[in-house]
Scaffold this motif. Structure first.
Motif, PDB file in Angstrom:
ATOM      1  N   VAL A  86       0.861  -1.184   0.000  1.00 38.11           N
ATOM      2  CA  VAL A  86       0.000   0.000   0.000  1.00 38.11           C
ATOM      3  C   VAL A  86       0.897   1.233   0.000  1.00 38.11           C
ATOM      4  O   VAL A  86       1.737   1.400   0.899  1.00 38.11           O
ATOM      5  CB  VAL A  86      -0.923   0.028   1.231  1.00 38.11           C
ATOM      6  N   VAL A  87       0.761   2.090  -1.005  1.00 35.46           N
ATOM      7  CA  VAL A  87       1.592   3.291  -1.087  1.00 35.46           C
ATOM      8  C   VAL A  87       0.718   4.526  -1.233  1.00 35.46           C
ATOM      9  O   VAL A  87      -0.405   4.464  -1.728  1.00 35.46           O
ATOM     10  CB  VAL A  87       2.582   3.230  -2.276  1.00 35.46           C
ATOM     11  N   THR A  93       3.280  13.944   3.362  1.00 34.81           N
ATOM     12  CA  THR A  93       2.696  12.995   4.323  1.00 34.81           C
ATOM     13  C   THR A  93       3.712  11.918   4.666  1.00 34.81           C
ATOM     14  O   THR A  93       4.260  11.275   3.765  1.00 34.81           O
ATOM     15  CB  THR A  93       1.431  12.345   3.732  1.00 34.81           C
ATOM     16  N   PRO A  94       3.991  11.698   5.950  1.00 33.46           N
ATOM     17  CA  PRO A  94       5.002  10.702   6.319  1.00 33.46           C
ATOM     18  C   PRO A  94       4.554   9.272   6.008  1.00 33.46           C
ATOM     19  O   PRO A  94       3.358   8.981   5.910  1.00 33.46           O
ATOM     20  CB  PRO A  94       5.173  10.902   7.828  1.00 33.46           C
ATOM     21  N   LEU A  95       5.526   8.400   5.881  1.00 32.95           N
ATOM     22  CA  LEU A  95       5.247   6.982   5.628  1.00 32.95           C
ATOM     23  C   LEU A  95       4.477   6.354   6.782  1.00 32.95           C
ATOM     24  O   LEU A  95       3.676   5.437   6.586  1.00 32.95           O
ATOM     25  CB  LEU A  95       6.573   6.246   5.415  1.00 32.95           C
ATOM     26  N   LYS A 103       2.999  -4.183   4.482  1.00 33.06           N
ATOM     27  CA  LYS A 103       3.909  -3.687   3.441  1.00 33.06           C
ATOM     28  C   LYS A 103       3.391  -2.333   2.960  1.00 33.06           C
ATOM     29  O   LYS A 103       2.261  -2.238   2.468  1.00 33.06           O
ATOM     30  CB  LYS A 103       3.984  -4.689   2.281  1.00 33.06           C
ATOM     31  N   SER A 104       4.214  -1.303   3.096  1.00 34.78           N
ATOM     32  CA  SER A 104       3.758   0.041   2.733  1.00 34.78           C
ATOM     33  C   SER A 104       4.919   0.886   2.234  1.00 34.78           C
ATOM     34  O   SER A 104       6.091   0.557   2.448  1.00 34.78           O
ATOM     35  CB  SER A 104       3.101   0.726   3.933  1.00 34.78           C
ATOM     36  N   GLY A 105       4.568   1.970   1.571  1.00 32.96           N
ATOM     37  CA  GLY A 105       5.610   2.829   1.048  1.00 32.96           C
ATOM     38  C   GLY A 105       5.066   4.079   0.388  1.00 32.96           C
ATOM     39  O   GLY A 105       3.878   4.410   0.500  1.00 32.96           O
ATOM     40  N   VAL A 106       5.956   4.768  -0.312  1.00 38.28           N
ATOM     41  CA  VAL A 106       5.631   6.021  -0.990  1.00 38.28           C
ATOM     42  C   VAL A 106       6.298   6.015  -2.359  1.00 38.28           C
ATOM     43  O   VAL A 106       7.450   5.594  -2.499  1.00 38.28           O
ATOM     44  CB  VAL A 106       6.144   7.242  -0.194  1.00 38.28           C
ATOM     45  N   ILE A 107       5.562   6.480  -3.368  1.00 39.86           N
ATOM     46  CA  ILE A 107       6.140   6.799  -4.679  1.00 39.86           C
ATOM     47  C   ILE A 107       5.665   8.208  -5.015  1.00 39.86           C
ATOM     48  O   ILE A 107       4.544   8.416  -5.468  1.00 39.86           O
ATOM     49  CB  ILE A 107       5.702   5.807  -5.780  1.00 39.86           C
TER      50      ILE A 107
END
Length: 253
Positions: A86-87, A93-95, A103-107
């Motif tokens: 989930v990203v 916005t912080p992770l 499982k998470s992240g940022v793109i």
């Protein structure tokens, strides 16, 4: 890869089209507004949903591409058992907002995107963060399919990048409009100012902005500065902006 797109705005539209063109399967497109979900889903051959209870729990990647204030309400409605990563795509916005997912992240794309304007995503340096080294490596590989310029970037670095982008894009664009309005008021063609806009942008592609700074403030030309402020005296908000930016340039020269 099966991908769910949550959102139908500028970033969501570009991500959906780009990943679909790369051969990934956009399985669902979500929007609270069914017409918006339908429109984007039709473009990328996906299922349209407007209620998060309908979301598939077996996708490989869930991309939350909504306004910053809408991220948490979307997260709060997502089921816990999502199997994929989930990203979100936010710069500010912080992770940690995604902490409840395994499982998470940022793109994050530090670029001004408009859904109706084609943009070469390969020129964008996507900022990538993951909640584990393994997730981050996976997301980096995914982002590099969009652009080889993609790179690892923690939350502190990302908000710094976002603030920098606001200064060079949003603020400068607002100042362009000020210039256009001043010209129009005096019946001058806005085309007169476009060459200097292009020249300024071109210079900073190869040099530090401070190295190519010109104008009355860098010269400490108080006579010209006072003349400008006199001209702007009936528009106190513009005079204040002029004074603040002039003080910034003088301070850093």
């Amino acid at each position: 890869m099966d991908i769910v797109i949550l959102g139908t705005g500028n970033v969501a539209t570009h991500y959906a089209k780009a990943f679909q063109s790369l051969g990934h399967h956009i399985t669902q497109v979500y929007s609270r507004t069914s017409a918006n979900a339908d429109a984007l889903a039709e473009v990328v051959f996906a299922e349209s949903i407007h209620n998060l209870s309908q979301i598939s729990d077996s996708a490989d990647l869930y991309i939350i591409a909504v306004s910053d204030q809408a991220i948490k309400p979307v997260i709060d409605q997502l089921p816990n058992q999502l199997q994929g990563i989930v990203v979100h795509t936010s710069g500010a916005t912080p992770l940690t907002i995604l902490n409840r997912f395994e499982k998470s992240g940022v793109i994050y794309p530090p670029q001004s995107l408009s859904k109706n304007i084609e943009t070469d995503l390969s020129a964008i340096p996507f900022a990538v963060e993951g909640n584990t080294h393994e997730v981050e490596q996976m997301l980096l590989q995914i982002a590099q399919q969009l652009s080889h310029k993609s790179f690892r970037c923690n939350s502190q670095q990302r908000i710094t990048l976002h603030i920098a982008a606001v200064f060079v894009n949003n603020f400068s664009n607002a100042l362009y409009q000020v210039a256009f309005d001043l010209l129009k008021r005096e019946n001058l063609d806005i085309e007169l100012i476009r060459p200097i806009i292009r020249e300024t942008a071109n210079k900073v592609q190869h040099q530090e902005p401070g190295e190519v700074q010109t104008g009355p403030a860098i010269r400490n030309d108080m006579q010209t500065i006072h003349a400008h402020l006199q001209f702007l005296s009936q528009e106190k908000h513009l005079a204040q902006i002029y004074q603040n930016l002039t003080a910034l340039i003088i301070k850093t020269r």
